[in-house]
Design a protein around this motif. Structure first.
Motif, short mmCIF file in Angstrom:
data_model
loop_
_atom_site.label_atom_id
_atom_site.label_comp_id
_atom_site.label_asym_id
_atom_site.label_seq_id
_atom_site.Cartn_x
_atom_site.Cartn_y
_atom_site.Cartn_z
N SER B 41 0.91 -1.28 0.07
CA SER B 41 -0.18 -0.05 -0.09
C SER B 41 0.77 1.25 0.13
O SER B 41 1.98 1.29 0.70
CB SER B 41 -1.06 0.08 1.29
OG SER B 41 -1.71 1.01 1.17
N GLN B 91 -12.06 -0.69 -8.17
CA GLN B 91 -12.40 -1.60 -7.05
C GLN B 91 -13.62 -1.46 -6.61
O GLN B 91 -14.46 -2.35 -6.45
CB GLN B 91 -11.31 -1.20 -5.92
CG GLN B 91 -11.56 -1.96 -4.60
CD GLN B 91 -10.53 -1.61 -3.64
OE1 GLN B 91 -9.46 -0.75 -3.74
NE2 GLN B 91 -10.70 -2.45 -2.53
N ASP B 167 -7.97 -1.62 -11.45
CA ASP B 167 -7.36 -1.27 -10.02
C ASP B 167 -7.91 -2.07 -8.92
O ASP B 167 -9.19 -1.69 -8.55
CB ASP B 167 -7.30 0.22 -9.94
CG ASP B 167 -6.44 0.64 -8.84
OD1 ASP B 167 -5.99 -0.14 -7.98
OD2 ASP B 167 -6.40 1.88 -8.52
N GLU B 168 -7.31 -3.22 -8.72
CA GLU B 168 -7.78 -3.98 -7.50
C GLU B 168 -9.10 -4.40 -7.82
O GLU B 168 -10.15 -4.26 -6.93
CB GLU B 168 -7.56 -3.35 -6.19
CG GLU B 168 -6.37 -2.63 -5.82
CD GLU B 168 -5.77 -3.17 -4.50
OE1 GLU B 168 -6.45 -4.11 -4.12
OE2 GLU B 168 -4.70 -2.38 -4.28
N THR B 170 -10.68 -7.23 -7.74
CA THR B 170 -11.18 -8.12 -6.84
C THR B 170 -11.09 -7.74 -5.53
O THR B 170 -11.62 -8.59 -4.44
CB THR B 170 -10.55 -9.46 -6.96
OG1 THR B 170 -9.10 -9.30 -6.58
CG2 THR B 170 -10.62 -9.89 -8.37
N GLY B 171 -10.71 -6.63 -5.18
CA GLY B 171 -10.55 -5.94 -3.67
C GLY B 171 -11.78 -6.23 -2.70
O GLY B 171 -11.59 -6.22 -1.72
N GLY B 178 -14.08 -13.23 -7.08
CA GLY B 178 -12.74 -12.42 -7.46
C GLY B 178 -12.20 -13.63 -8.64
O GLY B 178 -11.93 -13.13 -9.68
N THR B 199 -3.14 -4.97 -8.11
CA THR B 199 -3.36 -5.78 -6.95
C THR B 199 -2.28 -5.94 -5.94
O THR B 199 -1.04 -5.66 -6.19
CB THR B 199 -3.60 -7.39 -7.52
OG1 THR B 199 -4.26 -8.03 -6.19
CG2 THR B 199 -2.39 -8.15 -7.97
N HIS B 200 -2.63 -6.25 -4.83
CA HIS B 200 -1.59 -6.38 -3.84
C HIS B 200 -1.56 -7.90 -3.40
O HIS B 200 -0.89 -8.30 -2.35
CB HIS B 200 -1.64 -5.59 -2.65
CG HIS B 200 -2.76 -5.63 -1.80
ND1 HIS B 200 -3.79 -4.45 -2.07
CD2 HIS B 200 -3.33 -6.29 -0.90
CE1 HIS B 200 -4.94 -4.80 -1.41
NE2 HIS B 200 -4.63 -5.95 -0.65
N GLU B 201 -2.33 -8.64 -3.97
CA GLU B 201 -2.44 -10.26 -3.64
C GLU B 201 -1.55 -10.98 -4.57
O GLU B 201 -1.85 -10.90 -6.00
CB GLU B 201 -3.91 -10.59 -3.54
CG GLU B 201 -4.54 -10.31 -2.48
CD GLU B 201 -6.11 -10.83 -2.46
OE1 GLU B 201 -6.17 -11.87 -2.27
OE2 GLU B 201 -7.00 -9.99 -2.76
#
Ligand SMILES: Nc1ncnc2c1ncn2[C@@H]1O[C@H](COP(=O)(O)OP(=O)(O)OP(=O)(O)O)[C@@H](O)[C@H]1O
Ligand SMILES: [Mg+2]
Lengths: 405, 242
Positions: B41, B91, B167-168, B170-171, B178, B199-201
């Protein structure tokens, strides 16, 4: 974005907040309604005043006493100067060639009794020529004759309102009434005249001038000399001839100190239309303030709407909306609010002025001009008060708008 | 090369309170790639996507999209580029409320040039592609999060853009929805669309073909996904195999 699309979008946005849109429009409705009603009242007043004054006759000059000094209060007290006398009228008739007929007039208000009825009405002391000078004739029976003047007879001709008020509609000819305890025989009834200038000649009783002056009121003065000029083109000439005649008769050398005033139709018309014009402007102006307040209401709601829909604006921009697109979208919304409000307000204003004319017995005139004006005005209000919020929306950057919580 | 970026920087704010969100990013993305941008983040992922998506102007650096030099374009011209070449998925879905799925999907068309005919047909086709043919007249509040995101993808597809940026996406969704979304992206990619996904995943990123790692506004890694996750988009089951 096509105009149809923009309209659709705007209508949808407005319908989401029906209550809010309705209340916002209410401001414009009241504003436009008030402007239309007030202008129609003002216009109605000026139209009726104009027509009444015109009904006095086109080639009429009115000579009235003018106070050259003393107390202003004296003028109000009697409305009767001390400067014009019967002989002045005779001289005007005899010596001025441009003059056709002259009507010296005396008037006063007093109580009149018939049987057990009594009313307060205006007593007009007049001569035979009064009828022709004022184009106001007897409807049935007969009018005052020159013998009546000479003999100071106690005869009276009554106006239509008096017939209604005093005789409850029955034929008054031949009946006897008492004016200041003096009995008068009624010999005729005047035709219906309608409100005329500043006085209501239907609510009046006409008696011979000498009778009024000598028998009733003990006065030599005249309230007015009405002069009928032969040619309309000679009004100004006649006016100046009368002026110099009266100046010399009254032994006044300086015309600015004249103890009388000569007015014609045009003067009275222009004075009256000035007054009613000011009235219209004043009423319209006060109403316009409420329109302004309505406009501020639109601006307020549009600003709230822009803030609320910041994310929507960001999204629209992200998918390709240009500044112009966002600007038109919001401008159309405020235009719909103001125009719709304006149209309903116009309707309310027309209905309102109709009701005013019916209940208040005040003439109102809704002109095409006032309709167009209010339409344009509400459109202008929509654009003027919508442009700032719309511009604000159009200048939002798409990411700032998207990030907005 | 579809996207060519050189030494891109972005600084927010002025004076003492400035934040350097990007500190010189250079990267190339070819047509047909499926790139995931990862990072913790605040690493500048969204900032990078906004620049790549022509939503914002960089502070400095070069950006060529489809051989067009973007520095020279003004806001309205960028809006045109976004409209024609890029489809966005966010998102938070960002659908217009109280507006049917179909109307939401045609939104980019209303701002585009020409194409005023068959817009409803096109929108229906796009909704069909994301498996929402039965939900066209539903409003966002009548749809699940996964369905809303699929409407957003249909909206991104409607103008047949070269690139889809998400942008994200699936957030805000559970794993199952997702996975469905990722399946749709994979399917679109297999049909030739270039996809840039943030994503951050790690798990989500591994649905892509390539992962770019971002840290403190710089690229610290760029790798090809060897062990790619795949999802069967058509069944919307979220079943995965390696
Ligand atoms: N409009 C802005 N004004 C000032 N600073 C900003 C602005 N937008 C982003 N930043 C800062 O820039 C940096 C990068 O932000 P960015 O949104 O790109 O991060 P991110 O990688 O997308 O993070 P996340 O995973 O939380 O979404 C952060 O430090 C953020 O505080
Ligand atoms: Mg982010």
């Amino acid at each position: 974005m096509s105009l149809r699309q923009s309209l659709k979008t705007a209508l949808r946005a407005l319908s989401i907040n029906k209550m809010r849109s309705g209340l916002t429009m209410l401001g414009i409705m009241i504003g436009v309604g008030a402007v239309v009603a007030m202008i129609s009242i003002g216009t109605g007043a000026s139209v009726s005043v104009t027509s009444r004054i015109q009904s006095l006759g086109a080639n009429l000059l009115m000579v009235t006493p003018e106070f050259t000094g003393g107390f202003a209060g004296a003028r109000q007290a009697g409305g009767m100067g001390t400067t014009l006398v019967y002989e002045d009228a005779v001289a005007i008739a005899k010596e001025i060639s441009t003059v056709k007929k002259v009507s010296p007039e005396f008037s006063s208000s007093t109580q009149v009794v018939y049987g057990n009825q009594n009313v307060n009405t205006s007593i007009q002391g007049v001569i035979t020529d009064y009828q022709d000078v004022h184009n106001f004739h007897v409807a049935f029976g007969e009018f005052i004759r020159s013998e009546d003047e000479k003999m100071q007879s106690r005869v009276a001709v009554v106006g239509q309102t008096v017939v209604t008020n005093l005789f409850a509609g029955e034929d008054p000819v031949g009946k006897t009434i008492k004016i200041k305890n003096v009995p008068f025989r009624i010999i005729g009834v005047m035709e219906l005249k309608g409100q005329s200038g500043f006085q209501n000649l239907d609510d009046a009783i006409f008696i011979p001038l000498p009778t009024a002056q000598k028998r009733l009121f003990g006065s030599n003065n005249l309230r007015m000399i009405s002069v009928q000029v032969k040619n309309e083109e000679e009004m100004d000439l006649a006016s100046s001839q009368i002026s110099s005649l009266l100046l010399s008769r009254h032994k006044i050398s300086d015309p600015s100190k004249a103890d009388f005033e000569i007015r014609n139709q045009a003067d009275i018309l222009s004075t009256m239309s000035q007054v009613t014009g000011t009235l219209t402007l004043l009423l319209g102006g006060i109403a316009a303030i409420s329109l302004l307040v309505g406009g501020i209401g639109i601006m307020n709601i549009m600003l709230v709407s822009v803030t609320e829909r910041t994310r929507e604006i960001g999204l629209r921009k992200a998918v390709g909306a240009k500044r112009k697109d966002i600007l038109t979208q919001f401008l159309i919304e405020s235009l719909i609010l103001s125009l719709l409000g304006g149209i309903i307000g116009l309707f309310l204003g027309v209905v309102g002025s109709f009701i005013i004319s019916k209940i208040g017995e005040w003439p109102t005139v809704v002109t095409l001009n006032s309709i167009l004006l209010s339409f344009l005005f509400s459109a202008a209000v929509g654009i003027f008060f919508g442009i700032y919020p719309a511009r604000k929306a159009s200048l939002l950057s798409p990411i700032d708008a998207l990030r907005f919580e | 090369m579809l996207i060519e970026v050189g030494s891109l920087t972005k600084t927010y704010g002025i004076g003492a309170g400035t934040v350097q969100a990007l500190r010189g990013v250079s990267l190339n993305i070819a047509k047909g790639e499926f790139v995931a941008i990862m990072g913790s983040s605040g690493s500048g992922k969204s900032t990078l996507m906004h620049l790549l998506g022509c939503l914002d102007h960089p502070t400095s650096g070069l950006y060529k999209l489809d051989e067009i030099n973007l520095e020279e374009l003004d806001d309205d011209e960028l809006a045109e580029i976004r409209n024609e070449k890029i489809g966005f998925v966010f998102q938070q879905f960002n659908l217009l409320s109280r507006t049917s799925a179909l109307e939401n999907v045609i939104l980019p068309l209303t701002y585009g040039k020409g194409r005023t005919q068959n817009i409803y047909e096109l929108a229906a086709k796009a909704l069909n592609a994301v498996g929402l043919q039965d939900r066209m007249n539903h409003r966002p509040n009548e749809l699940s999060g996964g369905e809303q995101q699929r409407v957003a993808i249909a909206r991104a597809l409607i103008n047949d853009p070269a690139i889809i940026m998400a942008d994200e996406p699936t957030g805000a969704l559970d794993t199952k929805s997702g996975d469905e979304i990722m399946g749709i992206f994979q399917q679109l990619n297999s049909q030739g669309k270039t996809i840039i996904l943030i994503t951050h995943e790690r798990y989500i990123a591994e649905h892509a073909k390539r992962i770019i790692f971002l840290q403190d506004g710089k690229i610290i890694g760029d790798e090809i996904v060897s062990n790619r996750k795949t999802t069967n988009a058509n069944s919307h089951q979220g079943s995965e195999s390696s």
